[in-house]
Design a protein around this motif. Structure first.
Motif, PDB file in Angstrom:
ATOM      1  N   PHE A 157       0.832  -1.200   0.000  1.00 43.51           N
ATOM      2  CA  PHE A 157       0.000   0.000   0.000  1.00 43.51           C
ATOM      3  C   PHE A 157       0.869   1.254   0.000  1.00 43.51           C
ATOM      4  O   PHE A 157       0.614   2.199  -0.747  1.00 43.51           O
ATOM      5  N   ALA A 158       1.912   1.270   0.833  1.00 40.55           N
ATOM      6  CA  ALA A 158       2.801   2.434   0.879  1.00 40.55           C
ATOM      7  C   ALA A 158       3.497   2.645  -0.461  1.00 40.55           C
ATOM      8  O   ALA A 158       3.660   3.780  -0.919  1.00 40.55           O
ATOM      9  N   TRP A 159       3.891   1.550  -1.103  1.00 45.33           N
ATOM     10  CA  TRP A 159       4.545   1.643  -2.405  1.00 45.33           C
ATOM     11  C   TRP A 159       3.593   2.237  -3.443  1.00 45.33           C
ATOM     12  O   TRP A 159       3.940   3.147  -4.176  1.00 45.33           O
ATOM     13  N   LYS A 198      -0.733   5.382  -7.259  1.00 50.54           N
ATOM     14  CA  LYS A 198      -1.465   4.345  -7.989  1.00 50.54           C
ATOM     15  C   LYS A 198      -2.614   3.739  -7.184  1.00 50.54           C
ATOM     16  O   LYS A 198      -3.216   2.774  -7.636  1.00 50.54           O
ATOM     17  N   VAL A 199      -2.917   4.269  -6.011  1.00 53.68           N
ATOM     18  CA  VAL A 199      -4.035   3.760  -5.225  1.00 53.68           C
ATOM     19  C   VAL A 199      -5.335   4.144  -5.928  1.00 53.68           C
ATOM     20  O   VAL A 199      -5.476   5.264  -6.433  1.00 53.68           O
ATOM     21  N   LEU A 200      -6.286   3.225  -5.969  1.00 52.63           N
ATOM     22  CA  LEU A 200      -7.532   3.481  -6.693  1.00 52.63           C
ATOM     23  C   LEU A 200      -8.445   4.401  -5.893  1.00 52.63           C
ATOM     24  O   LEU A 200      -9.357   3.964  -5.200  1.00 52.63           O
ATOM     25  N   THR A 201      -8.188   5.675  -6.007  1.00 54.93           N
ATOM     26  CA  THR A 201      -9.056   6.686  -5.426  1.00 54.93           C
ATOM     27  C   THR A 201     -10.025   7.144  -6.507  1.00 54.93           C
ATOM     28  O   THR A 201      -9.907   6.748  -7.671  1.00 54.93           O
ATOM     29  N   ILE A 221      -5.106  10.600  -3.482  1.00 58.49           N
ATOM     30  CA  ILE A 221      -4.329   9.912  -2.451  1.00 58.49           C
ATOM     31  C   ILE A 221      -3.641  10.912  -1.527  1.00 58.49           C
ATOM     32  O   ILE A 221      -3.573  10.714  -0.326  1.00 58.49           O
ATOM     33  N   ASN A 222      -3.155  12.025  -2.081  1.00 62.65           N
ATOM     34  CA  ASN A 222      -2.517  13.043  -1.240  1.00 62.65           C
ATOM     35  C   ASN A 222      -3.516  13.677  -0.287  1.00 62.65           C
ATOM     36  O   ASN A 222      -3.194  13.957   0.870  1.00 62.65           O
ATOM     37  N   HIS A 223      -4.738  13.911  -0.755  1.00 64.10           N
ATOM     38  CA  HIS A 223      -5.746  14.513   0.117  1.00 64.10           C
ATOM     39  C   HIS A 223      -6.124  13.553   1.235  1.00 64.10           C
ATOM     40  O   HIS A 223      -6.147  13.939   2.409  1.00 64.10           O
ATOM     41  N   ILE A 224      -6.397  12.299   0.888  1.00 72.25           N
ATOM     42  CA  ILE A 224      -6.850  11.341   1.902  1.00 72.25           C
ATOM     43  C   ILE A 224      -5.772  11.081   2.948  1.00 72.25           C
ATOM     44  O   ILE A 224      -6.054  11.006   4.137  1.00 72.25           O
ATOM     45  N   PRO A 260      -8.531  17.294   6.667  1.00 73.24           N
ATOM     46  CA  PRO A 260      -8.538  17.651   8.098  1.00 73.24           C
ATOM     47  C   PRO A 260      -8.803  16.452   9.005  1.00 73.24           C
ATOM     48  O   PRO A 260      -8.218  16.341  10.083  1.00 73.24           O
ATOM     49  N   LYS A 261      -9.673  15.536   8.583  1.00 76.61           N
ATOM     50  CA  LYS A 261      -9.970  14.342   9.399  1.00 76.61           C
ATOM     51  C   LYS A 261      -8.755  13.426   9.464  1.00 76.61           C
ATOM     52  O   LYS A 261      -8.451  12.862  10.512  1.00 76.61           O
ATOM     53  N   ALA A 262      -8.037  13.282   8.343  1.00 74.87           N
ATOM     54  CA  ALA A 262      -6.830  12.457   8.338  1.00 74.87           C
ATOM     55  C   ALA A 262      -5.744  13.091   9.200  1.00 74.87           C
ATOM     56  O   ALA A 262      -4.994  12.392   9.881  1.00 74.87           O
TER      57      ALA A 262
END
Length: 147
Positions: A87-89, A95-98, A123-126, A131-133
């Protein structure tokens, strides 16, 4: 083409306007270069010390952007669970399916962060900017004594 006085370029067709910048750049690069008469032609790879191409020297050339080096040793450490490492990679390469990735692949959907409902889901926002993250990260960091 050349003679005893030197060489000069001879082109088989006139250049288009959009090609002129590249031609000027090429000629500027060639200006002042010397040809060694009697020496055999050879290809040198200037990115390595021994002037021989290797994939490692190409990678080092591409990777020398001055950015912080990627912490791959931490991600692929035996202490990190394999699923977390993958996941970190994928997150580091974006490449995470956002939802923004799904939209790029042709899916039609409303793109809102499911945590804050304010911004697009990237992915950068999440992982960073939401703010919640951020509250969650502060909690995790405080558990480990990190400010």
């Amino acid at each position: 083409m050349g003679d005893a006085r030197g060489w000069y370029p001879c082109f088989s067709r006139p250049f288009n306007d959009w090609e002129m910048e590249a031609v000027v750049s090429l000629l500027s690069f060639l200006q002042g270069k010397r040809l060694f008469v009697g020496m055999e032609d050879r290809v040198l790879w200037n990115a390595s010390k021994n002037e021989i191409f290797s994939v490692k020297s190409l990678y080092n050339t591409l990777d020398s952007s001055g950015a912080v080096p990627f912490p791959w040793r931490i991600i692929w450490s035996p202490c990190v669970p394999t699923k977390v490492g993958f996941f970190a990679w994928e997150a580091s390469w974006g490449k995470v399916l956002t939802q923004d990735q799904l939209k790029r692949r042709g899916w039609i959907l409303a793109n809102k962060c499911f945590l804050c409902c304010d911004e697009e889901e990237t992915i950068n926002h999440i992982l960073i900017h939401c703010p919640k993250a951020r509250v969650l990260w502060n909690l995790v960091f405080s558990l480990f004594g990190v400010n």
